[in-house]
Design a protein around this motif. Structure first.
Motif, PDB file in Angstrom:
ATOM      1  N   UNK A  52     -30.429   1.031   7.190  1.00  0.00           N
ATOM      2  CA  UNK A  52     -31.741   1.818   6.728  1.00  0.00           C
ATOM      3  C   UNK A  52     -32.888   1.702   7.905  1.00  0.00           C
ATOM      4  N   UNK A  53     -33.145   3.122   8.179  1.00  0.00           N
ATOM      5  CA  UNK A  53     -34.314   3.085   9.106  1.00  0.00           C
ATOM      6  C   UNK A  53     -35.477   3.487   8.407  1.00  0.00           C
ATOM      7  N   UNK A  54     -36.197   2.230   8.290  1.00  0.00           N
ATOM      8  CA  UNK A  54     -37.619   2.580   7.380  1.00  0.00           C
ATOM      9  C   UNK A  54     -38.627   3.393   8.187  1.00  0.00           C
ATOM     10  N   UNK A  75     -37.374   2.879   1.816  1.00  0.00           N
ATOM     11  CA  UNK A  75     -36.099   2.234   1.161  1.00  0.00           C
ATOM     12  C   UNK A  75     -36.100   0.895   1.539  1.00  0.00           C
ATOM     13  N   UNK A  76     -35.700   0.037   0.817  1.00  0.00           N
ATOM     14  CA  UNK A  76     -35.389  -1.370   0.813  1.00  0.00           C
ATOM     15  C   UNK A  76     -33.847  -1.523   0.265  1.00  0.00           C
ATOM     16  N   UNK A  77     -33.041  -2.128   1.018  1.00  0.00           N
ATOM     17  CA  UNK A  77     -31.287  -2.173   0.636  1.00  0.00           C
ATOM     18  C   UNK A  77     -31.299  -3.547  -0.076  1.00  0.00           C
ATOM     19  N   UNK A  78     -30.902  -3.331  -1.256  1.00  0.00           N
ATOM     20  CA  UNK A  78     -30.518  -4.439  -1.903  1.00  0.00           C
ATOM     21  C   UNK A  78     -29.055  -5.290  -1.913  1.00  0.00           C
ATOM     22  N   UNK A  79     -28.258  -4.400  -1.357  1.00  0.00           N
ATOM     23  CA  UNK A  79     -26.875  -4.837  -0.988  1.00  0.00           C
ATOM     24  C   UNK A  79     -26.437  -4.136   0.159  1.00  0.00           C
ATOM     25  N   UNK A 135     -27.518  12.287   0.176  1.00  0.00           N
ATOM     26  CA  UNK A 135     -28.784  13.053  -0.488  1.00  0.00           C
ATOM     27  C   UNK A 135     -30.063  12.605   0.264  1.00  0.00           C
ATOM     28  N   UNK A 136     -29.964  11.643   1.311  1.00  0.00           N
ATOM     29  CA  UNK A 136     -31.358  11.265   1.946  1.00  0.00           C
ATOM     30  C   UNK A 136     -31.942  12.365   2.747  1.00  0.00           C
ATOM     31  N   UNK A 137     -33.062  13.009   2.452  1.00  0.00           N
ATOM     32  CA  UNK A 137     -33.623  14.186   3.047  1.00  0.00           C
ATOM     33  C   UNK A 137     -34.058  13.932   4.380  1.00  0.00           C
ATOM     34  N   UNK A 138     -34.398  12.580   4.673  1.00  0.00           N
ATOM     35  CA  UNK A 138     -35.067  12.352   6.119  1.00  0.00           C
ATOM     36  C   UNK A 138     -33.916  11.690   6.786  1.00  0.00           C
ATOM     37  N   UNK A 139     -32.539  11.609   6.533  1.00  0.00           N
ATOM     38  CA  UNK A 139     -31.434  10.973   7.242  1.00  0.00           C
ATOM     39  C   UNK A 139     -31.746   9.552   7.631  1.00  0.00           C
ATOM     40  N   UNK A 140     -32.682   8.852   6.859  1.00  0.00           N
ATOM     41  CA  UNK A 140     -32.854   7.394   7.139  1.00  0.00           C
ATOM     42  C   UNK A 140     -31.786   6.603   6.880  1.00  0.00           C
ATOM     43  N   UNK A 141     -30.781   6.797   6.111  1.00  0.00           N
ATOM     44  CA  UNK A 141     -29.723   5.974   5.636  1.00  0.00           C
ATOM     45  C   UNK A 141     -28.314   6.260   6.563  1.00  0.00           C
TER      46      UNK A 141
END
Length: 64
Positions: free
Chosen positions: A5-7, A33-37, A54-60
């Motif tokens: 994840x790119x916060x 975003x916070x990645x829990x797992x 689905x991520x609109x900002x392509x942060x994942x």
């Protein structure tokens, strides 16, 4: 597989959390975003792929 994840890129849309709340949450401070797992297994792998798409900002992204 690992979830990355790119916060700094995240806009806090929350699509990842809506897709799979077992994998993702949002910061109360700024909504990012916070990645829990970060190493999902089983059916959560499919949900991780869906959240990335689905991520609109392509942060994942996913790292194999």
């Amino acid at each position: 597989m690992k979830i990355i994840a790119d916060t700094g890129t995240c806009v806090g849309a929350g699509q990842c959390v809506l897709t799979e709340p077992e994998l993702f949450d949002q910061s109360e401070d700024d909504g990012t975003v916070i990645v829990l797992n970060d190493t999902p297994e089983g059916e959560l792998v499919e949900k991780a792929h869906e959240a990335v798409n689905l991520c609109p900002s392509q942060a994942l992204s996913l790292q194999e």
